[in-house]
Structures are given as C-alpha cells and as structure tokens.
Design a protein around this motif. Structure first.
Motif, PDB file in Angstrom:
ATOM      1  N   ALA A 251       0.814  -1.211   0.000  1.00  0.00           N
ATOM      2  CA  ALA A 251       0.000   0.000   0.000  1.00  0.00           C
ATOM      3  C   ALA A 251       0.850   1.265   0.000  1.00  0.00           C
ATOM      4  O   ALA A 251       0.352   2.360  -0.209  1.00  0.00           O
ATOM      5  CB  ALA A 251      -0.941  -0.009   1.199  1.00  0.00           C
ATOM      6  N   LYS A 252       2.144   1.113   0.261  1.00  0.00           N
ATOM      7  CA  LYS A 252       3.012   2.295   0.352  1.00  0.00           C
ATOM      8  C   LYS A 252       3.865   2.479  -0.901  1.00  0.00           C
ATOM      9  O   LYS A 252       4.850   3.208  -0.881  1.00  0.00           O
ATOM     10  CB  LYS A 252       3.941   2.163   1.576  1.00  0.00           C
ATOM     11  CG  LYS A 252       3.204   1.916   2.868  1.00  0.00           C
ATOM     12  CD  LYS A 252       3.158   3.166   3.713  1.00  0.00           C
ATOM     13  CE  LYS A 252       2.443   2.859   5.015  1.00  0.00           C
ATOM     14  NZ  LYS A 252       2.024   4.013   5.732  1.00  0.00           N
TER      15      LYS A 252
ATOM     16  N   ASN B  17     -16.286   0.706  -3.185  1.00  0.00           N
ATOM     17  CA  ASN B  17     -15.149  -0.018  -3.740  1.00  0.00           C
ATOM     18  C   ASN B  17     -14.088   0.946  -4.246  1.00  0.00           C
ATOM     19  O   ASN B  17     -12.905   0.746  -4.028  1.00  0.00           O
ATOM     20  CB  ASN B  17     -15.613  -0.911  -4.898  1.00  0.00           C
ATOM     21  CG  ASN B  17     -15.755  -2.362  -4.497  1.00  0.00           C
ATOM     22  OD1 ASN B  17     -14.780  -3.060  -4.311  1.00  0.00           O
ATOM     23  ND2 ASN B  17     -16.986  -2.803  -4.337  1.00  0.00           N
TER      24      ASN B  17
ATOM     25  N   TYR C 216     -12.552   3.155  -1.229  1.00  0.00           N
ATOM     26  CA  TYR C 216     -11.867   2.490  -0.120  1.00  0.00           C
ATOM     27  C   TYR C 216     -10.385   2.865  -0.012  1.00  0.00           C
ATOM     28  O   TYR C 216      -9.902   3.226   1.061  1.00  0.00           O
ATOM     29  CB  TYR C 216     -12.028   0.976  -0.280  1.00  0.00           C
ATOM     30  CG  TYR C 216     -11.434   0.161   0.836  1.00  0.00           C
ATOM     31  CD1 TYR C 216     -11.995   0.198   2.114  1.00  0.00           C
ATOM     32  CD2 TYR C 216     -10.334  -0.650   0.624  1.00  0.00           C
ATOM     33  CE1 TYR C 216     -11.456  -0.548   3.133  1.00  0.00           C
ATOM     34  CE2 TYR C 216      -9.791  -1.405   1.648  1.00  0.00           C
ATOM     35  CZ  TYR C 216     -10.358  -1.344   2.902  1.00  0.00           C
ATOM     36  OH  TYR C 216      -9.811  -2.089   3.904  1.00  0.00           O
ATOM     37  N   GLY C 217      -9.678   2.792  -1.129  1.00  0.00           N
ATOM     38  CA  GLY C 217      -8.245   3.084  -1.103  1.00  0.00           C
ATOM     39  C   GLY C 217      -7.950   4.531  -0.731  1.00  0.00           C
ATOM     40  O   GLY C 217      -6.959   4.826  -0.064  1.00  0.00           O
TER      41      GLY C 217
ATOM     42  N   LYS D 109     -10.000   6.488   1.101  1.00  0.00           N
ATOM     43  CA  LYS D 109     -10.403   6.683   2.496  1.00  0.00           C
ATOM     44  C   LYS D 109      -9.286   6.266   3.447  1.00  0.00           C
ATOM     45  O   LYS D 109      -8.987   6.960   4.418  1.00  0.00           O
ATOM     46  CB  LYS D 109     -11.648   5.829   2.758  1.00  0.00           C
ATOM     47  CG  LYS D 109     -12.659   6.483   3.678  1.00  0.00           C
ATOM     48  CD  LYS D 109     -13.949   5.710   3.645  1.00  0.00           C
ATOM     49  CE  LYS D 109     -14.223   5.106   4.998  1.00  0.00           C
ATOM     50  NZ  LYS D 109     -15.325   4.141   4.954  1.00  0.00           N
ATOM     51  N   ASN D 110      -8.655   5.132   3.120  1.00  0.00           N
ATOM     52  CA  ASN D 110      -7.576   4.635   3.980  1.00  0.00           C
ATOM     53  C   ASN D 110      -6.321   5.491   3.904  1.00  0.00           C
ATOM     54  O   ASN D 110      -5.411   5.330   4.697  1.00  0.00           O
ATOM     55  CB  ASN D 110      -7.224   3.201   3.592  1.00  0.00           C
ATOM     56  CG  ASN D 110      -8.320   2.249   3.974  1.00  0.00           C
ATOM     57  OD1 ASN D 110      -8.916   2.378   5.039  1.00  0.00           O
ATOM     58  ND2 ASN D 110      -8.619   1.310   3.102  1.00  0.00           N
ATOM     59  N   ARG D 111      -6.273   6.387   2.925  1.00  0.00           N
ATOM     60  CA  ARG D 111      -5.122   7.280   2.822  1.00  0.00           C
ATOM     61  C   ARG D 111      -5.460   8.666   3.359  1.00  0.00           C
ATOM     62  O   ARG D 111      -4.731   9.621   3.123  1.00  0.00           O
ATOM     63  CB  ARG D 111      -4.656   7.353   1.372  1.00  0.00           C
ATOM     64  CG  ARG D 111      -3.936   6.114   0.951  1.00  0.00           C
ATOM     65  CD  ARG D 111      -3.567   6.107  -0.509  1.00  0.00           C
ATOM     66  NE  ARG D 111      -2.740   4.955  -0.825  1.00  0.00           N
ATOM     67  CZ  ARG D 111      -3.198   3.724  -1.009  1.00  0.00           C
ATOM     68  NH1 ARG D 111      -4.478   3.500  -0.921  1.00  0.00           N
ATOM     69  NH2 ARG D 111      -2.384   2.723  -1.275  1.00  0.00           N
TER      70      ARG D 111
ATOM     71  N   ARG E 274      -7.058   6.633  -7.525  1.00  0.00           N
ATOM     72  CA  ARG E 274      -5.924   6.886  -6.646  1.00  0.00           C
ATOM     73  C   ARG E 274      -4.830   7.671  -7.346  1.00  0.00           C
ATOM     74  O   ARG E 274      -3.867   8.091  -6.725  1.00  0.00           O
ATOM     75  CB  ARG E 274      -5.370   5.557  -6.132  1.00  0.00           C
ATOM     76  CG  ARG E 274      -6.350   4.828  -5.232  1.00  0.00           C
ATOM     77  CD  ARG E 274      -5.656   4.098  -4.119  1.00  0.00           C
ATOM     78  NE  ARG E 274      -4.245   3.958  -4.363  1.00  0.00           N
ATOM     79  CZ  ARG E 274      -3.642   2.806  -4.570  1.00  0.00           C
ATOM     80  NH1 ARG E 274      -4.339   1.704  -4.558  1.00  0.00           N
ATOM     81  NH2 ARG E 274      -2.352   2.755  -4.762  1.00  0.00           N
TER      82      ARG E 274
ATOM     83  N   ALA F 278      -4.738  -5.317   0.436  1.00  0.00           N
ATOM     84  CA  ALA F 278      -3.369  -5.005   0.862  1.00  0.00           C
ATOM     85  C   ALA F 278      -2.814  -3.809   0.093  1.00  0.00           C
ATOM     86  O   ALA F 278      -1.999  -3.047   0.613  1.00  0.00           O
ATOM     87  CB  ALA F 278      -2.471  -6.226   0.659  1.00  0.00           C
ATOM     88  N   LEU F 279      -3.270  -3.636  -1.140  1.00  0.00           N
ATOM     89  CA  LEU F 279      -2.819  -2.490  -1.934  1.00  0.00           C
ATOM     90  C   LEU F 279      -3.564  -1.218  -1.531  1.00  0.00           C
ATOM     91  O   LEU F 279      -3.064  -0.112  -1.705  1.00  0.00           O
ATOM     92  CB  LEU F 279      -3.055  -2.746  -3.421  1.00  0.00           C
ATOM     93  CG  LEU F 279      -2.156  -3.773  -4.089  1.00  0.00           C
ATOM     94  CD1 LEU F 279      -2.647  -4.088  -5.476  1.00  0.00           C
ATOM     95  CD2 LEU F 279      -0.738  -3.263  -4.156  1.00  0.00           C
ATOM     96  N   ASP F 280      -4.788  -1.398  -1.043  1.00  0.00           N
ATOM     97  CA  ASP F 280      -5.631  -0.239  -0.733  1.00  0.00           C
ATOM     98  C   ASP F 280      -5.462   0.248   0.695  1.00  0.00           C
ATOM     99  O   ASP F 280      -5.824   1.374   1.013  1.00  0.00           O
ATOM    100  CB  ASP F 280      -7.114  -0.598  -0.954  1.00  0.00           C
ATOM    101  CG  ASP F 280      -7.549  -0.316  -2.378  1.00  0.00           C
ATOM    102  OD1 ASP F 280      -6.806   0.381  -3.084  1.00  0.00           O
ATOM    103  OD2 ASP F 280      -8.627  -0.790  -2.776  1.00  0.00           O
TER     104      ASP F 280
ATOM    105  N   ALA G  35      -2.910   0.066   4.204  1.00  0.00           N
ATOM    106  CA  ALA G  35      -1.651  -0.379   4.781  1.00  0.00           C
ATOM    107  C   ALA G  35      -1.838  -0.963   6.176  1.00  0.00           C
ATOM    108  O   ALA G  35      -1.062  -1.793   6.621  1.00  0.00           O
ATOM    109  CB  ALA G  35      -0.662   0.778   4.838  1.00  0.00           C
TER     110      ALA G  35
ATOM    111  N   ARG H 110      -7.122  -2.470  10.430  1.00  0.00           N
ATOM    112  CA  ARG H 110      -8.214  -1.795   9.741  1.00  0.00           C
ATOM    113  C   ARG H 110      -8.739  -2.661   8.597  1.00  0.00           C
ATOM    114  O   ARG H 110      -9.937  -2.742   8.337  1.00  0.00           O
ATOM    115  CB  ARG H 110      -7.675  -0.489   9.192  1.00  0.00           C
ATOM    116  CG  ARG H 110      -8.749   0.483   8.828  1.00  0.00           C
ATOM    117  CD  ARG H 110      -8.088   1.676   8.192  1.00  0.00           C
ATOM    118  NE  ARG H 110      -9.100   2.399   7.489  1.00  0.00           N
ATOM    119  CZ  ARG H 110      -9.554   3.567   7.895  1.00  0.00           C
ATOM    120  NH1 ARG H 110      -9.046   4.143   8.940  1.00  0.00           N
ATOM    121  NH2 ARG H 110     -10.505   4.156   7.230  1.00  0.00           N
TER     122      ARG H 110
END
Lengths: 360, 294
Positions: A74-75, A96, A99-100, A102-104, A151, B193-195, B197, B201
């Motif tokens: 993810a990093k 969907n 999600y990515g 939001k987590n950032r 993203r 895992a990509l979305d 870290a 969570r």
C-alpha cells in the motif's frame, strides 16, 4: 529518469523453483509495457513483486527513483487490476472505488469528486450504489479500473484483466483500456498470455520464457525481427514455419531433402558454408505459384482450414510440417504444389543457441 | 424458474418421499412438544396415578418463583457470555492459524480435536482439574490469591462452567471461521493489501464483513449450544450448586421434572423454553441477517 526500474530481480520460491531469473528492465514515464509469455514464464510473478504481493529474493525495484521493494504494497503508490476483478463483494461500487482513498486519509469532498469523475469516464454513474454481484463482467472490470484510477498512482499494474471476459467484450475493453491509458498517461505494466492483446496494447513488448527476458521491443520489432526461435514461434498465429538447413555456398542453403534456397541478398557471404541453421518463414509470407511461375520449394498438400478472411493450408516442405496462410480460399486437389516467397522474409537462427543470425 | 419444478406423474409420490423424515419429526419433535404443552396445564402426582387440569396455575407459579426467574436471567447471561467468548476466541485463533505458513495443519488439528470430547467427559475432566482436593488449577488459582471455591461461590462456579463450555465450543467455531477465512478470495485480500496499509483496519473493513455469514450461522448454533448442550457440563461439574446459582433453564427442567417429579411444572418450563428459543431465532434471522451483505 525511469518511471519503473527493475534491477536484476530474482524470485526463488521456498520449494526451489526459480520463477524469475535476473530480470532487468527500465520503463519510461507514460509508457504502456506488456509482459507476455506462456504460462509459468514468470510474468505474473514479476508483476506481483512490483506490487509487493511477493517478496523478491534478489535485486531491487525502483519507482520514480525511489527504492520500493522493501515497502508494504500500500506504500508503493501503485494500483493493480486483477484477473478476476477482486472487488469487495460487500461494498457498493462507490465504496469499492473510495476504499483506497479513504484509507489514505483523503477528505470526503475530494473522494466524492474523484469517484464521480472516474465513474463518468467509465460510464458507471448509474451503478454507483450497486453491489458488484449486480453487475455484468464488463462493468465489474470497469469498476476495477475505476478503483485503480481514482488513486492517481504512479504505476498501473494489470494482471491478465481481460481473460475472464468473452471474446467480443474483451476486444471492446482492450480498446477502452488503451484509450484510457492514453488519456491518463499513467505508466502501465500489463501481463497477458494473449498475443493479440500484447501486440495491440503495447508501446513496448517484453517476451518472457522460463523467468528470463527473451526480447524487448516494439510489437513491430518483436514480430518482424524475433531475437530467437522462441520469440519467433511464440508470437504470430499460426506460428512461424521452421526448417533445418545447411549453408552450402556463399549464397545458398540446402534443406534435408536436397531442395535449395537462396540466402537473402544481405546475408550472402555472412554465413560461412557448412554451418547448420534453422530457417524460419511466417505462414503469410509463403504463396503458391501462379501461371507458370517457377516454384522455389515443393509443398506436399495436406488439410486446409477456411478462416473466412483467409485460408490455412497445412502440409509438408522437405518432410517438415508447414502451414501456408493464403489470402483467398481455393480448392487444392494436387498432391504437390509450388511455393514462392521473397528472400527478405526469411529468418535465420543458429541451430545450437536458437539465436537470430543477424544481417550485421 | 417454473422449469425447476419436477413434475411427478403421481401426486402421492413426493409425499411418500418425505414421509420418513416427517415421521421422525412427528414422533420425536411434534408429539413430545404437544405432550409437554398438554402436561403443562395439568397437575400430576409424582407416581403418575392421577392428573388434574389446573389451567395456567403452573405458569403462574413459575413466574412468581424467584428461583425460576433467577435461572431465567442466569441462562441468558450465561449463554450470551459463552457464545460471545467462544466466538471471539475462535475467531482470533482462526485468523492466527490462517496466517501461519509452516505446519498449519498441525495447529488446525491441535485446536480442533477438543471437538471429539463429549460434554460430560469435559465436565468430569474439569472437575478433576479444579477439584478442591486434587485439582491442579484449584491450588494454582488459590496460590495467586484468588479465593477460588466453586463449591461455595456462585461467581467462581459460573466462571468455571463458562470456561469449560467455551473451551468445548471453540473447535466448532474455529473450523467454520477458518473455512470462512479460506473462502475469501486471495485476490480480494491482495487488493485490500494495496488499498490499505493498516492490517487491523483491513481486518475490520474487509475480512470481518466477509466472514459475517459464517459468524451469523455460528451465532445461532452457539446460542443453541449454550442453552441446551451445556447440560452435560453442568450436570457433571456443579449440578446447579451452590444453592441453584448455576441452574440454567434446561437444567431446571431436568431437576423439577426428573428429580422433583413435578411433570406439570417441568412441562410448563419446557414450553417457555421452546418459545424463548423460537423468538430468539426469529429475532436473529429477522434483524441480524438483514445486516449481512452478500
């Protein structure tokens, strides 16, 4: 200034299988690179090591000059589109895609504007509240694309994203992916075993076999100047015809049954007499003799297949299986036919190494 | 959809096919249930010589009995704790076992084989371990300064029952959770895992919701277990002692009916229990399942 740089990466699995053997590659920003090869050639493994889903056992990966192979997936600032879409089944299309982000820690307003924009571009606006299970295959594929797009990553990774679609949809989505990539100008790595996808999508093509790079080049280069027998036979359907031959003089080769072939003009005097070579010619470069033309080779006629736009005529030249791709359909009842070709379409390979014997 | 119906040439055949199953249900479930309902309105002498219709008297007696109301409350708290603790522990174990790369099957077998132990045997084993005279754990807990005494202390006795009941139920939950975890497509986990870290969570936003159908099924199973199948553990460990403080509804049915020989009162309790489980299951399906996606 590479967007992605692989420096002799290695992947050996705990069971001892060496899936990737020292692969080095550099990808320019905005480039669409396609990794192609038969199953088990390591193309997916390379993609998964770039994503961080597999750990490298050697070498380094740099994205935009930064070493990433020790970072969490993810990093790494990449996004991936999976073969079976891998959408989150319990989330709506909107969630969907969000999600990515939001987590950032992206703000709600920004997420909203990005998702709306992506949905518009992918014609998903009417489906944002639906669950993946309520979508068709093509729509799911678009959601997976959207999830990667929103993203705005440095790198897109595609793992055979079209192989679950039916033939018509695949052609459609192929075009869509290409247009989208041109528009977004995001560096992309695309893995496929389908050579049509590989040829049509790639700015540059990487042909892999048994964990090693066989050739890197534009689709045109790779098709017309295959670096070795593997590349020559892997790309192109039906595959290139190959014959064993022996160079008998400065400008002539002899096949197993004694038939002779002129060496291409630029190859004359470049291959020493007595050397054994493999001669290759693509099926579409072979033609039948017409009204009294002098045949260059004799062809024993076998079965024929009608393809609509062309005809495949199978048979043998000098005892070796050979296929002709003829532009129109004719009934051939003769046992023997004469075949002609232009010498410049011949490819010569070293018998031992399989490597191309080049003009230079 | 209409094509899915199989048409039988003779209308009786399908009924014949389900007859054996219906017969079993009728003999072992419907008949005793009706019998219990019938007896719950009767007062019968302990020798079964005479019975007398008393209307709702048995029920009135029940709901005025402090002892019964206590066991009602105890059952609910006990079942909730057993279900929650065994589900929670099993989930943690399943997640950890699923992440183990080497010797995963060894962990699986080790955690699962408790399942092969009968509740009564589990109860007896625990009885020995926590026994005042020979129990290892009894001495250990007391040496820690906890005045552990399940024979006299209701909290200690309840804790002991809960411990054994949870321990006995973990394998079932573990197996189902592990199967559920392995049912989550690898690519979905990789996409996550990509979305995201943060692993924790990721668990709560992706893994847990995808496990919900399994979790819901297990919740129903666990509540039923805590209500009914813990009988053997209670009977071997505490028999409801001290002073009826560890008597669940099912154990009380047994005590009043078989030890107290008050069939009418015991039947009334069975009817209440039946209604309780029925309504619980209804609530679960109605409200919890609705929140589960898929």
């Amino acid at each position: 200034m590479g967007a992605l740089k692989l420096s002799s990466i290695e992947k050996t699995y705990p069971n001892g299988h060496r899936a990737v053997r020292g692969v080095s590659l550099e990808i320019e920003p905005g480039e669409f690179l396609v990794l192609v090869g038969p199953s088990g050639c390591g193309k997916s493994t390379i993609l998964r090591t770039i994503a961080g889903l597999e750990q490298l056992t050697g070498g380094e990966i740099h994205i935009a000059e930064e070493r990433v192979d020790e970072r969490l997936p993810a990093k790494r600032d990449i996004a991936m589109v999976f073969q079976n879409y891998a959408l989150y089944p319990h989330m709506s299309v909107y969630k969907n895609m969000a999600y990515g982000l939001k987590n950032r820690g992206v703000s709600k307003e920004e997420i909203n504007s990005k998702v709306t924009e992506a949905a518009k571009m992918l014609q998903l606006t009417d489906y944002l509240e639906r669950k993946p299970s309520q979508l068709s295959g093509g729509q799911r594929q678009r959601v997976a694309m959207g999830r990667a797009m929103v993203r705005s990553p440095k790198l897109f990774l595609f793992d055979e994203p079209l192989s679950n679609l039916d033939a018509r949809l695949r052609a459609e989505m192929r075009l869509e992916i290409k247009q989208l990539q041109r528009k977004l100008k995001t560096t992309s790595v695309f893995v496929t075993h389908d050579q049509v996808e590989a040829m049509t999508l790639a700015d540059r093509l990487v042909v892999l076999n048994q964990g090693e790079i066989q050739q890197v080049g534009t689709p045109k280069e790779v098709y017309h100047q295959p670096a070795n027998i593997f590349v020559a036979t892997f790309l192109g359907a039906p595959a290139m015809n190959l014959f064993e031959a022996r160079v008998t003089s400065a400008n002539e080769m002899t096949l197993n049954d004694g038939q002779t072939i002129q060496l291409p003009a630029e190859m004359a005097n470049r291959v020493e007499p007595g050397r054994n070579v493999t001669v290759g010619i693509r099926p579409e470069h072979l033609a039948l003799t017409q009204n009294g033309q002098r045949p260059l080779l004799n062809f024993e006629t076998g079965l024929s297949e009608e393809l609509g736009t062309s005809q495949l005529l199978h048979g043998k030249i000098a005892g070796t299986d050979c296929t002709l791709n003829l532009p129109h359909f004719d009934q051939h009842s003769e046992d023997q036919l004469g075949v002609v070709f232009e010498p410049k379409h011949l490819h010569l390979f070293d018998v031992e190494t399989g490597k191309r014997i080049d003009h230079g | 959809m209409a094509n899915k119906r199989v048409q039988f040439s003779h209308p009786i055949i399908p009924y014949l096919f389900i007859a054996p199953q219906m017969l079993i249900i009728a003999i072992f479930f419907i008949w005793p249930a009706l019998q219990a309902a019938y007896l719950s309105f009767m007062l019968e002498d302990p020798w079964g010589m005479s019975r007398e219709f008393v209307g709702l008297e048995n029920y009135q007696y029940l709901f005025n009995s402090a002892e019964y109301l206590y066991s009602f409350g105890f059952s609910i708290v006990f079942s909730a704790l057993v279900a929650f603790l065994s589900l929670g522990t099993a989930l943690i174990l399943a997640v950890k076992a699923n992440a183990v790369l080497h010797m995963q099957s060894t962990y699986r077998v080790l955690i699962t084989w408790v399942y092969a132990i009968a509740p009564a045997v589990a109860g007896i084993t625990a009885y020995f371990i926590f026994n005042r005279h020979i129990g290892v754990m009894y001495d250990f807990l007391n040496s820690l300064g906890w005045q552990f005494n399940p024979e006299a202390d209701a909290v200690d006795a309840s804790a002991l029952l809960i411990l054994v009941s949870v321990w006995k139920q973990i394998p079932v939950n573990f197996v189902f959770f592990l199967a559920g975890l392995q049912g989550i497509p690898k690519a979905v986990r990789e996409a996550a895992a990509l979305d995201c870290a943060n692993e924790r969570r990721r668990f709560w936003t992706i893994t847990f919701p995808l496990l919900a159908p399994t979790g819901f099924f297990l919740l129903v199973i666990n509540i039923t277990y805590a209500f009914f199948d813990t009988f053997g553990i209670i009977d071997t460990l505490t028999q409801g002692t001290p002073g009826g403080r560890t008597t669940t509804l099912v154990y009380k049915v047994y005590q009043d009916g078989f030890l107290g020989a008050d069939l009418g009162l015991s039947s009334a309790q069975s009817v209440v229990l039946m209604l309780l489980v029925l309504s619980l299951t209804f609530v679960q399906f109605r409200f919890i399942e609705r929140k589960i996606h898929y």
